[in-house]
Design a protein around this motif. Sequence first.
Motif, mmCIF file in Angstrom:
data_model
loop_
_atom_site.group_PDB
_atom_site.id
_atom_site.type_symbol
_atom_site.label_atom_id
_atom_site.label_comp_id
_atom_site.label_asym_id
_atom_site.label_seq_id
_atom_site.Cartn_x
_atom_site.Cartn_y
_atom_site.Cartn_z
ATOM 1 N N GLY A 34 17.427 58.672 -2.968
ATOM 2 C CA GLY A 34 17.951 58.760 -2.041
ATOM 3 C C GLY A 34 19.115 58.267 -1.711
ATOM 4 O O GLY A 34 19.615 57.240 -1.232
ATOM 5 N N LYS A 35 20.184 59.572 -0.538
ATOM 6 C CA LYS A 35 21.353 59.175 -0.067
ATOM 7 C C LYS A 35 20.969 57.910 0.379
ATOM 8 O O LYS A 35 21.715 57.041 0.377
ATOM 9 C CB LYS A 35 21.949 60.204 0.932
ATOM 10 C CG LYS A 35 22.171 61.201 -0.175
ATOM 11 C CD LYS A 35 23.834 61.690 -0.412
ATOM 12 C CE LYS A 35 24.117 62.848 -1.608
ATOM 13 N NZ LYS A 35 24.223 63.914 -0.846
ATOM 14 N N GLU A 68 19.054 64.501 0.184
ATOM 15 C CA GLU A 68 19.206 63.924 1.436
ATOM 16 C C GLU A 68 18.337 63.567 2.161
ATOM 17 O O GLU A 68 17.155 63.702 1.491
ATOM 18 C CB GLU A 68 20.093 65.670 2.098
ATOM 19 C CG GLU A 68 21.011 66.299 0.752
ATOM 20 C CD GLU A 68 22.457 65.482 1.315
ATOM 21 O OE1 GLU A 68 22.865 65.007 2.240
ATOM 22 O OE2 GLU A 68 23.389 66.280 0.652
ATOM 23 N N GLY A 69 18.879 62.619 3.449
ATOM 24 C CA GLY A 69 18.557 62.116 4.521
ATOM 25 C C GLY A 69 17.757 63.561 5.512
ATOM 26 O O GLY A 69 18.709 64.048 5.817
ATOM 27 N N GLY A 102 15.266 60.671 2.471
ATOM 28 C CA GLY A 102 16.429 60.005 1.461
ATOM 29 C C GLY A 102 16.328 58.624 1.596
ATOM 30 O O GLY A 102 17.019 58.128 0.853
#
Lengths: 118, 271
Positions: A34-35, A68-69, A102
């Motif tokens: 996750g980012k 993405e979060g 994320g």
Amino acid sequence: MHELSIALSIVEAVELKAQEEGGGKISGIDLVIGKLAGIVPESLRFCFSAASKGTLAEDAVLAIEEPEGVGECGECGMKFPVTFYYAECPECRSLRIKIISGEEFSIQSMTIEEGEES
Amino acid sequence: MCDTCGCSTEGGAVLRKPGQSDYHVHVSDGEHGHTHTHDEHHTHDIGHHHQEGTSRKVVIEQDVLQKNNLLAERNRGYFEARNIFALNFLSSPGSGKTSLLEKIIPPLHQRIPVAVIEGDQQTTNDAERIQALGVPVIQINTGSGCHLDAAMVNRAFKELDLQDNSLLCIENVGNLVCPALFDLGEALKVVIISVTEGDDKPLKYPTMFHEADLCILNKIDLLPYVDFDVSKCRENAMRVNHHLEWFELSAKTGEGLAAWQQWLEDKLAQH
């Protein structure tokens, strides 16, 4: 450089699994990072090539998915994209945000080569 | 290479005790070994054969840090069973982790047993400072490692002879990035920053502040001499983590120390 010890734990995990599965070479590993997971994929790739030397995962190609979060508002329940640990709800302006996506960091699957050697 | 026994310490941590130069234990001794250790014979001769045939996908779906997390939970269970309150102290190098321990341990350990695990890349300097207080201490030298992990702590506390109903302070390697990802089995994470650092530190290193349970702002005696906005720093930290408890003190002058000491006493009483 925590990516190095993380690369070592990935190698350890997939090698163990590959041995359970018959000891074939590992040609690919699918990771989800996750980012917001605090891992730099490029740094991990760099460390992985060093960490996997002489193991079944030596030639494995890393496929990294980077979700993405996503935050969820603790007041109104709104879900929205976030790029950081703090965020403001676009709906009600609350700062009570829970990160619901994320932060993933997992090994999803791997590809093992099998068959006859020529 | 380990300078004591000559074996490889690549990626492996070593335990040391201050004043005992002959004592050293490799964390990996008798523990998990990597499957690619130097004495392994390689079963695959790359270059001589090439594999033909099929490839097969194997589903793993495993958290990368699973092994550390599982061991951390074992540590946590051990601490809970023996009513040991374990705190993980995290900060940049030089924020005052050891100085803070030197202040809080003497009044505490008259009434409650205290033990300390010190983490540094090299030297037993910090362990020597703690030993001078008369409490059991063990040093983990991580070598090239930038953080403590659950296996190192597991091995270290087995060497420490911990007592029931005690306080265990784990001082992590000075680093505001990597230690945030590695659960050690502690009850709470304590992050320390000092006023000689920037007040935007919580924003620059959000993972650490996001993971911490409380934040201690140290060296407040230096506030008149530095360009540090306390309320801004606190606001930044709270934005990253709404549940963060906040204390301001000076380990040097003792200012503000009583409030945190009281917090610690309360936690120990509830624990």
